[in-house]
Scaffold this motif. Sequence first.
Motif, mmCIF file in Angstrom:
data_model
loop_
_atom_site.group_PDB
_atom_site.id
_atom_site.type_symbol
_atom_site.label_atom_id
_atom_site.label_comp_id
_atom_site.label_asym_id
_atom_site.label_seq_id
_atom_site.Cartn_x
_atom_site.Cartn_y
_atom_site.Cartn_z
ATOM 1 N N THR A 9 -9.563 5.971 -0.302
ATOM 2 C CA THR A 9 -9.376 4.614 0.206
ATOM 3 C C THR A 9 -10.667 3.840 -0.012
ATOM 4 O O THR A 9 -11.773 4.375 0.114
ATOM 5 C CB THR A 9 -8.985 4.636 1.692
ATOM 6 N N GLN A 27 -13.252 8.342 1.372
ATOM 7 C CA GLN A 27 -13.328 6.884 1.347
ATOM 8 C C GLN A 27 -14.563 6.446 0.580
ATOM 9 O O GLN A 27 -15.621 7.065 0.678
ATOM 10 C CB GLN A 27 -13.364 6.330 2.777
ATOM 11 N N VAL A 67 -1.922 4.937 3.758
ATOM 12 C CA VAL A 67 -2.174 5.856 2.642
ATOM 13 C C VAL A 67 -2.024 7.299 3.091
ATOM 14 O O VAL A 67 -1.344 8.111 2.447
ATOM 15 C CB VAL A 67 -3.587 5.613 2.051
ATOM 16 N N ALA A 114 -8.371 -1.830 -0.768
ATOM 17 C CA ALA A 114 -7.521 -2.527 0.201
ATOM 18 C C ALA A 114 -7.401 -4.013 -0.087
ATOM 19 O O ALA A 114 -6.305 -4.578 -0.054
ATOM 20 C CB ALA A 114 -8.061 -2.307 1.613
ATOM 21 N N SER A 130 -8.098 6.035 -6.667
ATOM 22 C CA SER A 130 -8.481 5.198 -5.529
ATOM 23 C C SER A 130 -7.641 3.931 -5.495
ATOM 24 O O SER A 130 -7.222 3.418 -6.545
ATOM 25 C CB SER A 130 -9.964 4.830 -5.620
ATOM 26 N N GLN A 187 -7.834 -2.823 8.264
ATOM 27 C CA GLN A 187 -8.533 -1.704 7.636
ATOM 28 C C GLN A 187 -8.015 -0.378 8.185
ATOM 29 O O GLN A 187 -7.743 0.565 7.423
ATOM 30 C CB GLN A 187 -10.038 -1.827 7.881
ATOM 31 N N VAL A 223 -5.701 2.534 5.871
ATOM 32 C CA VAL A 223 -6.001 3.958 5.718
ATOM 33 C C VAL A 223 -4.855 4.801 6.273
ATOM 34 O O VAL A 223 -4.422 5.778 5.652
ATOM 35 C CB VAL A 223 -7.332 4.314 6.412
ATOM 36 N N THR A 230 0.710 3.793 -3.143
ATOM 37 C CA THR A 230 0.290 5.172 -2.868
ATOM 38 C C THR A 230 1.358 6.151 -3.330
ATOM 39 O O THR A 230 1.049 7.179 -3.953
ATOM 40 C CB THR A 230 0.024 5.360 -1.363
ATOM 41 N N THR A 232 0.828 -1.209 0.000
ATOM 42 C CA THR A 232 0.000 0.000 0.000
ATOM 43 C C THR A 232 0.858 1.254 0.000
ATOM 44 O O THR A 232 0.578 2.216 -0.732
ATOM 45 C CB THR A 232 -0.925 -0.008 1.230
#
Length: 482
Positions: A327, A350, A231, A206, A203, A224, A228, A189, A185
């Motif tokens: 996200t 999100q 990112v 995940a 976007s 989760q 986030v 990103t 991630t």
Amino acid sequence: MSFFTTTLVLFILCLQNVLAGAPSKIYGVNLGSWLVLESWMLPQEWLDMGGELNCDCSTCIGSEFNFVKAYPDTADAIFDKHWSTWFTQDDVNILAGAGINTVRIPLGYWIVEPLVNRQTEFYPRGGIKQLKRGLRQLQDAGIMAILDHHAPPGAQSVNQMFAGQCTPTPQFYTDYNYHRALVWTAVMTSLSHLDPDFANVFSIEAVNEPIMDAAQTPGYGDFQQNFVRTVRAIELVLGIPVPGASPITSSLSSSNFTSALTSASKLTPSSSSPSSIANIFTPEVQAALTEAIPILIQMGIELAIPAIFDLHAGSAPFHSIRDPLVTNFMDVNWQSDSPPNPADAAIGPQGYDNHLYYVFGGVADPTPEAYMTSICNLDRVQTDAAVGNSPLWFGEWGLPTQFDATDEFLVDWADAQKLAYAKGAGWIFWNFKVEISDLAGDLAREWSYEEGLRRGYMTQNPAQVHNPHVCDPYIANGTSTS
């Protein structure tokens, strides 16, 4: 439904328009079987490549994992040929001509090659260059992209080709593989903000389709949260404004991104630091940033991304104020048995994803009338919004049925689904195309958007339908609940 409730739902659904960088309404297709290959979608090509069909894909050559294990010396070249021919400029031209504004690109964790343990894991190399090539072509056509972590490390689902490895015991739900997914991630990103070829990415998802029983996905809620945070940590280091998070400036004393990332990975938020900074730069996230640094240095050299080393170099998209990425998670209602709510993890923009396939059963009786009654009264958008999962888009759906559908029904079936899903943030059809061959038979009729256009099931303008009143006979009590 009362006037107040209706107004509230509409207000919540309108929040999709605040997702900067995203299309105001998503009309999309998946680029399935490109960078994560699923042999059922291209059976003849898979055989020609050297794979096997109609067998236990956990033991035969039925997945990317087993293919590369069987052909370690030639697999990279074989897959590079597939990547180069399965998605081309001609395909981009078709998408642009059809009015598609978004693609969802399934990716495996192995696209970040240093994450792969080559002693025990077997995946093709070179996909990141193909991804750059495809994103540039899509960007030139004005088409936006979602990077979908379709096959995370360890495999997230049981015996599924889409996980990259068919296994009865998925290993994604472990601290080790959660951590590798966070490093992935951080890398993706960073590329999305610093590589001009990734400028159309709005976007990152995940994980695609985790096991639907939350009791079998321990630690998924913590993942989760950390997804986030990872990112947003990258974006804060870059100075990108993130709603709900206080900016940091001390780590940007160097224009070398990896140096700034090193500083951020050692950041020790004090009691006087904003709580959002302390919440984002947790030890787990800082460890992921630290492991991403050498990978980004390697990629910066191999892929010629000067902004990784000098934020003022070239024409990197960072130099115009970039929007934070959206996200993206499968919605909370994807799982049962007290699942974690991804809305609880949100920092900044999100979005939420749901996949709805009637062909696998469990949704409606296998009759045309039952299908239409079900889809025309779908309430998933409102149900999700009530628990904070808005905006919602439908990231996978198709035309397959459990019965022999007529052409006339497939026209109505396409219209009704488009109308239902467009009441949320939009839709993304699975798949853009499937193989046309004797071995594939009539597979493309219900699974291929391209073929659906050719046969007239899909409208050339994706925002339109053939019959806007197609649901009128099926809406309960004359009032839609969807």
